[in-house]
Scaffold this motif. Structure first.
Motif, PDB file in Angstrom:
ATOM      1  N   SER A   7      13.136   2.500 -16.791  1.00 47.91           N
ATOM      2  CA  SER A   7      12.354   1.415 -16.200  1.00 47.91           C
ATOM      3  C   SER A   7      11.237   0.961 -17.135  1.00 47.91           C
ATOM      4  O   SER A   7      10.914  -0.231 -17.187  1.00 47.91           O
ATOM      5  CB  SER A   7      11.765   1.852 -14.856  1.00 47.91           C
ATOM      6  N   ARG A   8      10.633   1.886 -17.879  1.00 52.87           N
ATOM      7  CA  ARG A   8       9.565   1.526 -18.809  1.00 52.87           C
ATOM      8  C   ARG A   8      10.111   0.929 -20.109  1.00 52.87           C
ATOM      9  O   ARG A   8       9.348   0.389 -20.905  1.00 52.87           O
ATOM     10  CB  ARG A   8       8.724   2.765 -19.141  1.00 52.87           C
ATOM     11  N   ASN A   9      11.420   1.049 -20.321  1.00 50.16           N
ATOM     12  CA  ASN A   9      12.026   0.589 -21.576  1.00 50.16           C
ATOM     13  C   ASN A   9      13.288  -0.225 -21.311  1.00 50.16           C
ATOM     14  O   ASN A   9      14.236  -0.204 -22.099  1.00 50.16           O
ATOM     15  CB  ASN A   9      12.389   1.800 -22.450  1.00 50.16           C
ATOM     16  N   ALA A  10      13.297  -0.964 -20.205  1.00 49.34           N
ATOM     17  CA  ALA A  10      14.534  -1.610 -19.755  1.00 49.34           C
ATOM     18  C   ALA A  10      15.118  -2.558 -20.790  1.00 49.34           C
ATOM     19  O   ALA A  10      16.343  -2.660 -20.938  1.00 49.34           O
ATOM     20  CB  ALA A  10      14.279  -2.351 -18.446  1.00 49.34           C
ATOM     21  N   SER A  11      14.277  -3.254 -21.528  1.00 47.56           N
ATOM     22  CA  SER A  11      14.790  -4.225 -22.500  1.00 47.56           C
ATOM     23  C   SER A  11      15.352  -3.557 -23.745  1.00 47.56           C
ATOM     24  O   SER A  11      15.989  -4.219 -24.568  1.00 47.56           O
ATOM     25  CB  SER A  11      13.680  -5.204 -22.897  1.00 47.56           C
ATOM     26  N   ARG A  12      15.113  -2.247 -23.894  1.00 49.46           N
ATOM     27  CA  ARG A  12      15.621  -1.539 -25.076  1.00 49.46           C
ATOM     28  C   ARG A  12      16.849  -0.680 -24.788  1.00 49.46           C
ATOM     29  O   ARG A  12      17.350  -0.008 -25.684  1.00 49.46           O
ATOM     30  CB  ARG A  12      14.520  -0.643 -25.658  1.00 49.46           C
ATOM     31  N   VAL A  13      17.312  -0.669 -23.552  1.00 47.43           N
ATOM     32  CA  VAL A  13      18.477   0.156 -23.220  1.00 47.43           C
ATOM     33  C   VAL A  13      19.679  -0.336 -24.014  1.00 47.43           C
ATOM     34  O   VAL A  13      19.978  -1.532 -24.040  1.00 47.43           O
ATOM     35  CB  VAL A  13      18.749   0.122 -21.708  1.00 47.43           C
ATOM     36  N   ALA A  14      20.371   0.590 -24.648  1.00 46.59           N
ATOM     37  CA  ALA A  14      21.332   0.224 -25.691  1.00 46.59           C
ATOM     38  C   ALA A  14      22.700  -0.184 -25.180  1.00 46.59           C
ATOM     39  O   ALA A  14      23.476  -0.770 -25.929  1.00 46.59           O
ATOM     40  CB  ALA A  14      21.491   1.400 -26.665  1.00 46.59           C
ATOM     41  N   PHE A  15      23.028   0.139 -23.925  1.00 45.77           N
ATOM     42  CA  PHE A  15      24.404  -0.108 -23.490  1.00 45.77           C
ATOM     43  C   PHE A  15      24.461  -0.354 -21.984  1.00 45.77           C
ATOM     44  O   PHE A  15      23.558   0.030 -21.236  1.00 45.77           O
ATOM     45  CB  PHE A  15      25.313   1.068 -23.856  1.00 45.77           C
ATOM     46  N   PRO A  16      25.531  -1.006 -21.517  1.00 47.52           N
ATOM     47  CA  PRO A  16      25.739  -1.194 -20.079  1.00 47.52           C
ATOM     48  C   PRO A  16      25.947   0.156 -19.389  1.00 47.52           C
ATOM     49  O   PRO A  16      26.574   1.064 -19.947  1.00 47.52           O
ATOM     50  CB  PRO A  16      27.006  -2.046 -20.001  1.00 47.52           C
TER      51      PRO A  16
END
Length: 689
Positions: free
Chosen positions: A585-594
């Motif tokens: 949640s704190r890094n949602a835009s950096r999550v690497a994959f679906p």
């Protein structure tokens, strides 16, 4: 509503399972399915509907089978799931030493294990099946066992040449029993949860006080405070007379059931020595002796004493303890002799003459009971519950061994598509986190390894590597605290996975642009960590999720205090360094994959913070919630649908496949929209703060 929920929590762990179909023929359903016809491809039902023995989790150490007093027969409990009726059947087989098997009892349902003490409360459910151990009378003429009737475990008895019938049907579960010393009665152990349940019912009318009895992630009602309590009774074999058990009869429950632990004046067990190392320990009269050899450590199960007074035992050894071996120790300062070694999983071994009977399984063969000769290493199955698997086409399995970037060894199994062509690169799916025994669906059984292989994937099933904290004699909490420092344990696991995957890419086997990862429980945690610390994976599927700031209040006071003691933050605002390393949640835009999440409703709340943030960031995530489910999903139809959706998910993201029509195509169309909306940003891997 809350009153009925409190009652279900304190009652049998099977209460949430669906009603069994009235026309379910359990005797037929539990028949051993013989191989027929030509070899055929594997199907999802072949994995869900195996005839299973023993538990699907390591929560109990009770024997899977027992030998008759004359050693000519064994008794074993079985169960089979049925996907069509979404139910189970359970029963008891009697098996002779020549392999002739007779089903002597069958009925609907299956019992599940629950905690006696879960952070100071009792009755917390797990989804792990309970081990049912039949016991023989001393004359070998009758057998006693536990049987589930109307969501309660009852005590039943079967006589040779006769029928099974109930001996004791208590108001709550009977969880254990033994024959009385005279052989004419049974002593049983019954849960005594009635009064606390009534207290919760009364409290519900006034309103529950929010305290350490609550685990909000799992329930909106408290669990009964304190450890489980029991009552003990003695009952005649025909059930006609019952009395309270004597102290001597109660004390017998603490004694080990295996007479093989003692032979004359010689007794053997596994005990910690002065340095804290668990070793084979022998007592002859009052003389105590430890086996000091390195081969007398890492013991699996109970050792036993042979007719000649020697000690035999099973241990784990080899690369990262991936092998099972049977040894004999003659006592004194001698080193034990290895009699047998295998990469198969061995469990619950007991001696018979000079041989040994073991529960056994391997990567492509479900669990069975094998008789192993310790003279020449040859073996023959005594009870083969699933001979039909001999006609099922499995992908070839290769055992791999390697060392990760931290210098820690591990192993795993690489499963090839049945139609594998050496000249091609294949998409790869990672499954976790145990790789000893039958490769069904990874830990928790949600990711069907052989179905993935059939669909054209390479599958790498990983054994969780040993801890990077090598110091001995650490208290468990201190070891966990050190493992959590800078996520060293999680980096260790991720390094293990990435190291081997890179080797497979370099070998020309794996397409680096089509790699997926899966996980339940600890495997889900590793997948979450990989989402912020790796660029290797292109799609993921997990069960429960997530480690997020909201856990500080969702876990409940008791669990949160435990996690604080091993280094997790005390509040959502504290320790931003930890959340920057782990929180989706704190890094949602950096999550690497679906990410696909297929969650039990009992574990839904911990997913919500991450899911909301991922959706707000247009990071692809899809969530399905299965009702009346726990950490390990129990309902067969749910498990079938989890299997199939996992396959469709990876087919979409790694193979660009769309289902032809129906609900499945609508589902994949949503995934296609997620892909169009996904704005992939460069991944900046976080560093330790």
């Amino acid at each position: 509503m809350l009153i009925s929920l409190a009652m279900s929590l304190a009652g049998a762990a099977t209460a949430a399972l669906p009603v069994v179909a009235a026309d379910l023929d359990c005797a037929k359903m539990l028949e051993i399915r013989r191989p027929a016809g030509a070899p055929r491809p594997i199907e999802a039902t072949d994995l869900i509907e195996t005839l299973d023995i023993g538990s699907n989790g390591g929560m109990e150490s009770d024997p899977v089978f027992t030998l008759s007093p004359d050693r000519s027969r064994l008794a074993v409990a079985v169960r089979r799931a049925d996907g069509k009726s979404n139910s189970y059947c359970s029963g008891i087989y009697i098996v002779s030493q020549d392999g002739q098997a007779s089903l002597i009892d069958a009925g609907p349902g299956v019992a599940f294990w629950r905690y006696d003490n879960f952070f100071g409360t009792r009755g917390f459910p797990t989804g792990v099946t309970k081990v049912i151990t039949p016991l023989w009378a001393s004359n070998g003429e009758s057998l006693a066992f536990l049987k589930l009737i109307n969501d309660r475990l009852q005590l039943w008895r079967w006589d040779v040449g006769g029928h099974s019938r109930p001996v004791a049907a208590a108001e709550d579960d009977i969880v254990d029993f033994h024959f009385g010393p005279d052989g004419k009665s049974l002593v049983y152990k019954q849960r005594a949860d009635g009064p606390p349940t009534e207290e919760l019912n009364q409290e519900a009318l006034r309103g529950y006080r929010l305290d350490e009895r609550f685990f909000p992630f799992a329930s909106r009602a408290p669990y009964p405070r304190g450890v489980a309590s029991y009552r003990f009774y003695n009952v005649n074999l025909d059930g006609s007379a019952r009395r309270t058990a004597t102290q001597a009869e109660i004390a017998a429950f603490a004694n080990d059931r295996s007479a093989a632990l003692r032979k004359g004046a010689t007794m053997v067990d596994v005990k910690a020595d002065a340095e804290g190392m668990s070793r084979i320990h022998m007592l002859i009269g009052t003389a105590e002796q430890f086996c000091r050899s390195a081969s007398c450590t890492d013991i699996e199960g109970q050792p036993w004493v042979t007719q000649s007074g020697h000690i035999r035992f099973v241990r784990r050894e080899g690369w990262d303890r991936s092998l099972a071996a049977i040894y004999e120790w003659k006592g004194g300062d001698t080193d034990p002799d290895r009699l047998f070694q295998t990469s198969d999983l061995l469990m619950g071994c007991v001696p018979i003459d000079d041989d040994v009977l073991c529960v056994r399984e391997n990567a492509t063969r479900p669990r069975y009971i094998d008789r192993i000769s310790l003279q020449d290493g040859k073996s023959r199955p005594i009870f083969e519950p699933n001979p039909d698997h001999a006609k099922i086409v499995h992908g070839r399995v290769e055992r791999l061994q390697w060392t990760n970037a931290m210098g820690i060894s591990s192993f795993g199994d690489l499963v090839y598509p049945p139609t594998f062509q050496p000249s091609r690169r294949y998409p790869l799916i990672i499954t976790q986190y145990e790789s000893r025994g039958f490769l069904r669906g990874g830990t928790g059984d949600e990711f069907p390894i052989q179905l993935f292989a059939k669909a054209g994937y390479l599958v790498l099933n990983i054994e969780r590597p040993q801890s990077p904290v090598s110091a001995k004699q650490l208290a468990p909490l201190e070891r966990q605290r050190r493992e959590n420092a800078d996520f060293s344990a999680r980096r260790n696991i991720l390094s293990t996975i990435e190291t081997k995957v890179l080797e497979l890419i370099d070998a020309g086997l794996v397409d680096p642009d089509r790699i997926g990862i899966t996980g339940l429980s600890d495997g889900s945690t590793t997948t979450q960590f990989a989402a912020l610390h790796s660029q290797m994976f292109k799609a993921a599927s997990i069960s429960g999720c997530c480690w997020e700031p909201s856990q500080t209040w969702l876990l409940g006071t008791a669990i949160q205090q435990h996690y604080q003691s091993i280094g997790w933050p005390a509040s959502p605002e504290a320790s931003s360094a930890i959340w920057s390393q782990m929180s989706l949640s704190r890094n949602a835009s950096r999550v690497a994959f679906p990410i696909l999440m297929q969650a039990a409703d009992g574990e839904l709340y911990p997913t919500l913070e991450a899911v909301r943030a991922l959706r707000a960031a247009n990071s692809p995530v899809d969530v399905y919630v299965f009702p009346d489910e726990l950490h390990i999903k129990r309902q067969p139809t749910h498990r079938l649908n989890v299997y199939r959706r996992n396959l469709r998910w990876f087919d979409f993201w790694l193979m660009d496949k769309m289902p032809a029509d129906g609900i499945e195509r609508e589902e994949a169309s949503r995934w296609a929209q997620m892909r169009r909306d996904w704005v992939q940003r460069p991944i900046h891997l976080p560093t330790s703060d």
